[in-house]
Design an enzyme around this catalytic site. Sequence first.
Site, short mmCIF file in Angstrom:
data_model
loop_
_atom_site.label_atom_id
_atom_site.label_comp_id
_atom_site.label_asym_id
_atom_site.label_seq_id
_atom_site.Cartn_x
_atom_site.Cartn_y
_atom_site.Cartn_z
CE1 TYR A 183 16.27 69.28 -131.34
CE2 TYR A 183 14.16 68.88 -130.27
CZ TYR A 183 15.16 68.48 -131.15
OH TYR A 183 15.04 67.30 -131.81
CE1 TYR A 185 15.21 66.73 -136.19
CE2 TYR A 185 13.54 65.03 -135.90
CZ TYR A 185 14.63 65.72 -135.43
OH TYR A 185 15.18 65.38 -134.22
CG ASP A 228 11.99 59.22 -140.71
OD1 ASP A 228 11.15 58.70 -139.93
OD2 ASP A 228 12.83 60.06 -140.34
#
Length: 436
Positions: free
Chosen positions: A21, A154, A255
Amino acid sequence: MEHLTTSQIAEIDQQHIWHPYSSLTNPIPAYHVESASGVRLKLADGRELIDGMSSWWSAIHGYNHPTLNLALKDQVDVMSHVMFGGIIHEPAAQLCKTLVNITPEGLEKVFLSDSGSVSVEVALKMAIQYWYSKGVKNKGQQRKSRILSLRKGYHGDTFGAMSVCDPVTGMHHLFNDTLPKQLFSESPRCGFHDEWDESYIADLKGLLEKHSHELAAVILEPILQGTGGMHFYSPSYLKRVRELCDEYDVLLIADEIATGFGRTGKLFGCEWADITPDILCLGKAMTGGYMTLAATLCTTKISDGICNGEAGVFMHGPTFMGNPLACSVANASIDLLLSSNWQMRILDIEQQLKSGLAPAMAFDNVADVRCLGAVGVIETKQPVDVAKIQKQFVAEGIWVRPFGSRVYIMPPYIISKDDLDTLMRGILKVVEHYSA
Ligand code: PMP
């Protein structure tokens, strides 16, 4: 090969290396870590930092752990890697048996892959192929192939995973032409301890009601929305999502790449609501942060659905699938965790985080402080400048890497009381005096 000097490393880094990032034209500093042991990262200039990040949720036993080191050393002399197509080996068999045993009841089949994002891709493919194989089409002759995700969610950085990340923080506009168009419900409004109110689930329910005919699955991070906002939400929300997925005939993908292996106080976040998802993603802490490895588990209903269908096979097979080194160290890490008194450890860390971070609530620049399990979050009123605040943390001898307005820690479970105190004192000192 000759060793590089510290300045050579810095130069190569600046000229050639992309960090997560980051910008290459306006890079933020990267700290040169020479070694790591226990909860300490040792910088090239001799300074030692207490680690608050567990290398992004993974190094739960700390660094340079003798048991994990030995597992790798033993395995490397036997077999570092062999293809998984048509081959099975003990480390993978052990790991898959363990994963089936320790994850929620009903998850019976395991697909190994090399990173969290890939395990999410695998999960999405499983869900879509399941409905395809069943030959289910809606009235407009469309397949059930879209995914319903939560805002502030996310799930990774590859294309499928990115398509189910929060559209704003995932920067969907950049990839609009390429990304599959998924559906997004509002993120859970309830906190972890909030009393349940059915209105919390109304938006998600409305979307299921309207779109279930085209939906393959709902995907979410159980209990803790991590990188999208570090928000803990009520187990009742999770329970209701499971019920609604059943009611509307849509699969549920959990997740647990960040929440798995004890981080929230349960071995898996799904246990807070006593649910079994149809598909489960694991990664990060599975190898104690030693090697990259992930797993996607599913129920027999899903594997039967896929394998009895038109294709008959599941079309995915990474080169490093089932890597024996990664499986061996995962076996050792899970053993180490389960043979420890990890529940007490996480509870102690939670208590210490709650009392240690509480004073931040009184700071003018702090909006919220929250903790669950071995995760502590200070939410600032304004986003912080990562490079600037990180330099201040390093000066305090601690390693903390915030994003946006979330200054958070999830230390290795082995952290001592004193080190956690030092870590939190450093955070409070920096945050209290921080201004952009
Ligand atoms: N899902 C969640 C919940 C995660 O936190 C992450 C990583 N931060 C991923 C998926 C992606 O995993 P990886 O970085 O190993 O690809």
